[in-house]
Design a protein around this motif. Sequence first.
Motif, PDB file in Angstrom:
ATOM      1  N   SER A 213       0.265   7.199  11.453  1.00  0.00           N
ATOM      2  CA  SER A 213      -0.245   6.172  12.359  1.00  0.00           C
ATOM      3  C   SER A 213       0.720   5.900  13.502  1.00  0.00           C
ATOM      4  N   GLY A 214       1.992   6.205  13.309  1.00  0.00           N
ATOM      5  CA  GLY A 214       2.982   5.944  14.344  1.00  0.00           C
ATOM      6  C   GLY A 214       3.368   4.480  14.455  1.00  0.00           C
ATOM      7  N   SER A 215       2.869   3.648  13.548  1.00  0.00           N
ATOM      8  CA  SER A 215       3.194   2.219  13.613  1.00  0.00           C
ATOM      9  C   SER A 215       4.662   1.998  13.237  1.00  0.00           C
ATOM     10  N   ALA A 216       5.231   0.977  13.814  1.00  0.00           N
ATOM     11  CA  ALA A 216       6.644   0.663  13.576  1.00  0.00           C
ATOM     12  C   ALA A 216       6.772  -0.152  12.297  1.00  0.00           C
ATOM     13  N   ILE A 217       7.059   0.517  11.219  1.00  0.00           N
ATOM     14  CA  ILE A 217       7.242  -0.117   9.910  1.00  0.00           C
ATOM     15  C   ILE A 217       8.747  -0.204   9.660  1.00  0.00           C
ATOM     16  N   PRO A 218       9.245  -1.356   9.213  1.00  0.00           N
ATOM     17  CA  PRO A 218      10.687  -1.435   8.886  1.00  0.00           C
ATOM     18  C   PRO A 218      11.046  -0.404   7.814  1.00  0.00           C
ATOM     19  N   LYS A 219      12.136   0.287   8.028  1.00  0.00           N
ATOM     20  CA  LYS A 219      12.548   1.352   7.114  1.00  0.00           C
ATOM     21  C   LYS A 219      13.249   0.775   5.890  1.00  0.00           C
ATOM     22  N   ARG A 220      12.878   1.326   4.717  1.00  0.00           N
ATOM     23  CA  ARG A 220      13.487   0.913   3.449  1.00  0.00           C
ATOM     24  C   ARG A 220      14.171   2.072   2.735  1.00  0.00           C
ATOM     25  N   TYR A 221      13.786   3.292   3.112  1.00  0.00           N
ATOM     26  CA  TYR A 221      14.289   4.482   2.431  1.00  0.00           C
ATOM     27  C   TYR A 221      14.829   5.480   3.453  1.00  0.00           C
ATOM     28  N   ASN A 222      15.655   6.391   2.961  1.00  0.00           N
ATOM     29  CA  ASN A 222      16.219   7.452   3.790  1.00  0.00           C
ATOM     30  C   ASN A 222      15.931   8.782   3.092  1.00  0.00           C
ATOM     31  N   LEU A 223      15.442   9.757   3.852  1.00  0.00           N
ATOM     32  CA  LEU A 223      15.114  11.066   3.299  1.00  0.00           C
ATOM     33  C   LEU A 223      16.092  12.090   3.863  1.00  0.00           C
ATOM     34  N   ARG A 224      16.981  12.585   2.997  1.00  0.00           N
ATOM     35  CA  ARG A 224      17.946  13.608   3.414  1.00  0.00           C
ATOM     36  C   ARG A 224      17.364  14.978   3.095  1.00  0.00           C
ATOM     37  N   LEU A 225      17.599  15.934   4.007  1.00  0.00           N
ATOM     38  CA  LEU A 225      16.992  17.252   3.893  1.00  0.00           C
ATOM     39  C   LEU A 225      18.040  18.353   3.953  1.00  0.00           C
ATOM     40  N   ALA A 226      17.789  19.411   3.213  1.00  0.00           N
ATOM     41  CA  ALA A 226      18.549  20.661   3.316  1.00  0.00           C
ATOM     42  C   ALA A 226      17.509  21.775   3.276  1.00  0.00           C
ATOM     43  N   PHE A 227      17.612  22.715   4.223  1.00  0.00           N
ATOM     44  CA  PHE A 227      16.557  23.710   4.401  1.00  0.00           C
ATOM     45  C   PHE A 227      17.165  25.099   4.516  1.00  0.00           C
TER      46      PHE A 227
ATOM     47  N   THR B 241       0.854  -1.177   0.000  1.00  0.00           N
ATOM     48  CA  THR B 241       0.000   0.000   0.000  1.00  0.00           C
ATOM     49  C   THR B 241       0.896   1.234   0.000  1.00  0.00           C
ATOM     50  N   LEU B 242       0.378   2.328  -0.500  1.00  0.00           N
ATOM     51  CA  LEU B 242       1.153   3.562  -0.532  1.00  0.00           C
ATOM     52  C   LEU B 242       1.501   4.018   0.877  1.00  0.00           C
ATOM     53  N   GLN B 243       0.562   3.848   1.812  1.00  0.00           N
ATOM     54  CA  GLN B 243       0.825   4.246   3.196  1.00  0.00           C
ATOM     55  C   GLN B 243       1.991   3.453   3.783  1.00  0.00           C
ATOM     56  N   THR B 244       2.093   2.176   3.461  1.00  0.00           N
ATOM     57  CA  THR B 244       3.214   1.359   3.947  1.00  0.00           C
ATOM     58  C   THR B 244       4.523   1.831   3.326  1.00  0.00           C
ATOM     59  N   GLU B 245       4.491   2.169   2.048  1.00  0.00           N
ATOM     60  CA  GLU B 245       5.694   2.673   1.382  1.00  0.00           C
ATOM     61  C   GLU B 245       6.150   3.990   2.015  1.00  0.00           C
ATOM     62  N   LEU B 246       5.206   4.898   2.260  1.00  0.00           N
ATOM     63  CA  LEU B 246       5.561   6.178   2.867  1.00  0.00           C
ATOM     64  C   LEU B 246       6.052   6.004   4.301  1.00  0.00           C
ATOM     65  N   ALA B 247       5.432   5.097   5.039  1.00  0.00           N
ATOM     66  CA  ALA B 247       5.829   4.866   6.429  1.00  0.00           C
ATOM     67  C   ALA B 247       7.211   4.221   6.526  1.00  0.00           C
ATOM     68  N   SER B 248       7.689   3.637   5.439  1.00  0.00           N
ATOM     69  CA  SER B 248       9.003   2.994   5.460  1.00  0.00           C
ATOM     70  C   SER B 248      10.136   3.978   5.152  1.00  0.00           C
ATOM     71  N   ILE B 249       9.820   5.275   5.117  1.00  0.00           N
ATOM     72  CA  ILE B 249      10.836   6.309   4.889  1.00  0.00           C
ATOM     73  C   ILE B 249      11.349   6.800   6.237  1.00  0.00           C
ATOM     74  N   ASP B 250      12.650   6.720   6.435  1.00  0.00           N
ATOM     75  CA  ASP B 250      13.281   7.223   7.645  1.00  0.00           C
ATOM     76  C   ASP B 250      13.649   8.691   7.428  1.00  0.00           C
ATOM     77  N   VAL B 251      13.289   9.537   8.390  1.00  0.00           N
ATOM     78  CA  VAL B 251      13.637  10.955   8.347  1.00  0.00           C
ATOM     79  C   VAL B 251      14.614  11.194   9.502  1.00  0.00           C
ATOM     80  N   PRO B 252      15.909  11.073   9.237  1.00  0.00           N
ATOM     81  CA  PRO B 252      16.883  11.192  10.332  1.00  0.00           C
ATOM     82  C   PRO B 252      16.967  12.617  10.875  1.00  0.00           C
ATOM     83  N   GLU B 253      17.432  12.715  12.111  1.00  0.00           N
ATOM     84  CA  GLU B 253      17.633  14.032  12.714  1.00  0.00           C
ATOM     85  C   GLU B 253      18.747  14.752  11.982  1.00  0.00           C
ATOM     86  N   VAL B 254      18.601  16.065  11.895  1.00  0.00           N
ATOM     87  CA  VAL B 254      19.584  16.901  11.216  1.00  0.00           C
ATOM     88  C   VAL B 254      20.126  17.899  12.230  1.00  0.00           C
ATOM     89  N   GLU B 255      21.402  18.140  12.189  1.00  0.00           N
ATOM     90  CA  GLU B 255      22.022  19.149  13.048  1.00  0.00           C
ATOM     91  C   GLU B 255      21.884  20.496  12.355  1.00  0.00           C
TER      92      GLU B 255
END
Length: 178
Positions: A75-89, A38-52
């Motif tokens: 949902s806050g459910s614990a889904i195994p992570k498959r992706y990593n989202l890197r951010l620059a702001f 499901t799309l929700q499962t795919e999105l929930a599998s994205i890890d958004v790491p903390e940024v300094e």
Amino acid sequence: MSSLNLKGLAHVALVAGLSLGLSACFRPLHGPTASGQTLQTELASIDVPEVEWPPQLANAGHYLRSELIYALNGSGSAIPKRYNLRLAFTKSQTSPVVDTQYGTASSVIVGGTLTYTLTTLDGATVITQGTATSTASFDRFPQRFANIRAARDAEIRLSKDLADQVRTRLSAVLATRT
């Protein structure tokens, strides 16, 4: 039956046949993805790491990360992570209207540009990348604490809008990814 009725019936059948053929070209965004998840499962599998974040971006960066986590896995459910989202702001503030009597800004526009890169969890493969931009404004008041709260509210609105843009773009990519 007359030949006119047969031609009309043939046209209707032709249009219906073409429509059925094209219906296979469309996929609902929130239906099953090409990978079967499901799309929700795919999105929930994205890890958004903390940024300094630098000190001037610490609050806005915190709000942005929190909004992204909620937008991707509300949902806050614990889904195994498959992706990593890197951010620059980056964030900017402009004051288009200045009160001539006091020489202070009467309104402020807060702008933000978020550059994101979605990779596999190991970082070896870039799945998508892009930039989202948005603005939020607030009015300034004579009370100092009212200005602080109004600026914070504008940062939160900005963060929500940027998170929604990124979620929509990631949804479009992950819905068709096998």
